[in-house]
Design a protein around this motif. Sequence first.
Motif, short mmCIF file in Angstrom:
data_model
loop_
_atom_site.label_atom_id
_atom_site.label_comp_id
_atom_site.label_asym_id
_atom_site.label_seq_id
_atom_site.Cartn_x
_atom_site.Cartn_y
_atom_site.Cartn_z
N THR A 96 -4.81 7.19 -1.55
CA THR A 96 -4.23 5.84 -1.61
C THR A 96 -3.89 5.54 -3.06
O THR A 96 -4.78 5.29 -3.88
CB THR A 96 -5.21 4.79 -1.05
OG1 THR A 96 -5.51 5.10 0.31
CG2 THR A 96 -4.60 3.40 -1.13
N TYR A 99 9.85 5.46 -4.61
CA TYR A 99 8.94 5.65 -3.48
C TYR A 99 9.13 4.51 -2.48
O TYR A 99 9.49 3.39 -2.86
CB TYR A 99 7.47 5.65 -3.92
CG TYR A 99 7.08 6.72 -4.91
CD1 TYR A 99 7.61 8.00 -4.83
CD2 TYR A 99 6.15 6.46 -5.91
CE1 TYR A 99 7.25 8.99 -5.74
CE2 TYR A 99 5.77 7.43 -6.82
CZ TYR A 99 6.32 8.70 -6.73
OH TYR A 99 5.96 9.67 -7.63
N GLN A 100 8.85 4.80 -1.22
CA GLN A 100 8.84 3.78 -0.18
C GLN A 100 7.39 3.44 0.15
O GLN A 100 6.57 4.33 0.38
CB GLN A 100 9.55 4.29 1.08
CG GLN A 100 11.03 4.60 0.89
CD GLN A 100 11.83 3.36 0.51
OE1 GLN A 100 11.61 2.29 1.06
NE2 GLN A 100 12.75 3.52 -0.41
N ALA A 101 7.07 2.14 0.17
CA ALA A 101 5.72 1.71 0.46
C ALA A 101 5.31 2.12 1.87
O ALA A 101 6.12 2.10 2.80
CB ALA A 101 5.61 0.20 0.31
N THR A 102 4.04 2.50 2.03
CA THR A 102 3.50 2.82 3.35
C THR A 102 3.41 1.55 4.19
O THR A 102 3.68 1.56 5.39
CB THR A 102 2.11 3.47 3.21
OG1 THR A 102 2.22 4.62 2.36
CG2 THR A 102 1.58 3.90 4.57
N SER A 103 3.00 0.46 3.56
CA SER A 103 2.97 -0.84 4.22
C SER A 103 3.16 -1.93 3.17
O SER A 103 3.06 -1.69 1.97
CB SER A 103 1.65 -1.05 4.97
OG SER A 103 0.55 -1.05 4.07
N THR A 121 0.86 -1.18 0.00
CA THR A 121 0.00 0.00 0.00
C THR A 121 0.90 1.24 0.00
O THR A 121 1.92 1.26 0.68
CB THR A 121 -0.92 0.02 1.24
OG1 THR A 121 -1.84 -1.06 1.14
CG2 THR A 121 -1.69 1.33 1.34
N LEU A 122 0.52 2.22 -0.80
CA LEU A 122 1.25 3.49 -0.82
C LEU A 122 0.24 4.62 -0.72
O LEU A 122 -0.70 4.71 -1.52
CB LEU A 122 2.07 3.63 -2.11
CG LEU A 122 2.84 4.94 -2.25
CD1 LEU A 122 3.94 5.06 -1.19
CD2 LEU A 122 3.45 5.07 -3.65
N GLN A 123 0.45 5.49 0.27
CA GLN A 123 -0.44 6.62 0.47
C GLN A 123 0.32 7.94 0.38
O GLN A 123 1.43 8.05 0.90
CB GLN A 123 -1.14 6.52 1.84
CG GLN A 123 -2.06 5.31 1.95
CD GLN A 123 -2.66 5.15 3.33
OE1 GLN A 123 -1.98 5.38 4.32
NE2 GLN A 123 -3.92 4.74 3.39
N PHE A 124 -0.29 8.90 -0.30
CA PHE A 124 0.22 10.27 -0.34
C PHE A 124 -0.80 11.13 0.37
O PHE A 124 -1.83 11.49 -0.21
CB PHE A 124 0.41 10.75 -1.78
CG PHE A 124 1.41 9.98 -2.57
CD1 PHE A 124 2.77 10.10 -2.32
CD2 PHE A 124 1.01 9.11 -3.58
CE1 PHE A 124 3.71 9.40 -3.05
CE2 PHE A 124 1.93 8.41 -4.33
CZ PHE A 124 3.29 8.55 -4.06
N ASP A 128 -3.27 0.03 -3.29
CA ASP A 128 -4.14 -0.47 -2.24
C ASP A 128 -3.98 -1.99 -2.10
O ASP A 128 -4.62 -2.77 -2.82
CB ASP A 128 -5.59 -0.11 -2.57
CG ASP A 128 -6.56 -0.40 -1.43
OD1 ASP A 128 -6.11 -0.87 -0.37
OD2 ASP A 128 -7.76 -0.15 -1.62
N VAL A 167 7.75 2.13 -6.77
CA VAL A 167 7.97 1.46 -5.48
C VAL A 167 8.98 0.33 -5.64
O VAL A 167 9.89 0.15 -4.82
CB VAL A 167 6.64 0.93 -4.90
CG1 VAL A 167 6.90 0.04 -3.68
CG2 VAL A 167 5.74 2.09 -4.50
#
Length: 261
Positions: free
Chosen positions: A21, A57-61, A14-17, A24, A52
Motif C-alpha cells: 500500500t 498512476y491510477q488510484a486503486t480507490s 489509496t494506491l496499491q502495488f 493509504d 497520482v
Amino acid sequence: MSDAKAVLEIDDVTLQFGGLTALDHVSFEIREGEILGLIGPNGAGKTTCFNVMTGVYQATSGEVRFNGTVLGGLKRNKITKLGIARTFQNIRLFKSMTVLENVMVGSDAHSKVGFFDALFRTPRHRRTEQASLEKAKELLDIVGIKARHDEVASNLSYGDQRRLEIARAMATGPKLLCLDEPAAGFNPAEKQNLMALIRKVRDQGFTVLLIEHDMRLVMGVTDRIVVLEFGRKIAEGAPAEIRDNPAVIAAYLGVDEEDAS
C-alpha cells in the motif's frame, strides 16, 4: 486564504502495488493562490501521490478532482490541457534545443493551430508563433534567464536548467504548477533564490504544489504543509504548526511520538 476555493482535491486516495500500500486513504486539498508543501521522510509516498495527481498512476480507490473534474482514467496530455503542469526530480529538458525553444514547446500544449496552418505558414500560424515567442520571453524574464534565450539548454548551469524547466511548465498555462524537488542539488544561496522565485511565480497568479526535502525551504515559502509517512497523512497545517507537531518530529527523527512531544 482559508476562504479560497479548492483547485485540486485528493479524496480518500489509496494506491496499491500488489501487496504494497503506497498511499493509504490520503485526503487533502490545494487552494487557489496558495503554495502548498507536501513533505515527509524518504519513502513517505510524496512522489507517488504527486504521480497520482498528474496521471502517471491510477488510484486503486478514492478520487482526484481538479476544479470539479475527476482525473481518474484521463491521459496525461489531457490533464495538462485541463491546467496541471509539473517539473521532475530529474531535469527533463531538450538539451540540444535553445532555451527559448524549450519554453515554446510548452506553449504547444494549448496550440489550436492545425497541420495545414503549420505546413503553409498561414497568417493564423504566424500570429500564434509570434504570441508564443513573446510569452516565452516573458516567462524567461520571470525566472531570470531571459538574457540566455539563444543559448543551447545543455550549456546552462544546473540551477538555470531548473529555472528553465519551471518556465517551460509555466508555458503550458497551468492553473496548478507542481514542483517536484526543485531544490535538489542546490547550494544554500541557490535555495534562497529559488524561494524568491517560487513566491514570484505565485504572485504571477499560479497555485503551487511543492514537494521538497529541504525543511528550511519548505517552512520559509509555503502557506500550508501536508505531511505523509508510510503513505498516510499524519499532519496538515501552517508551517509553524507543522514545525512543532510531535508526530512530524517523530517521523523525521525516527523516535516515538511520546518522546518527540
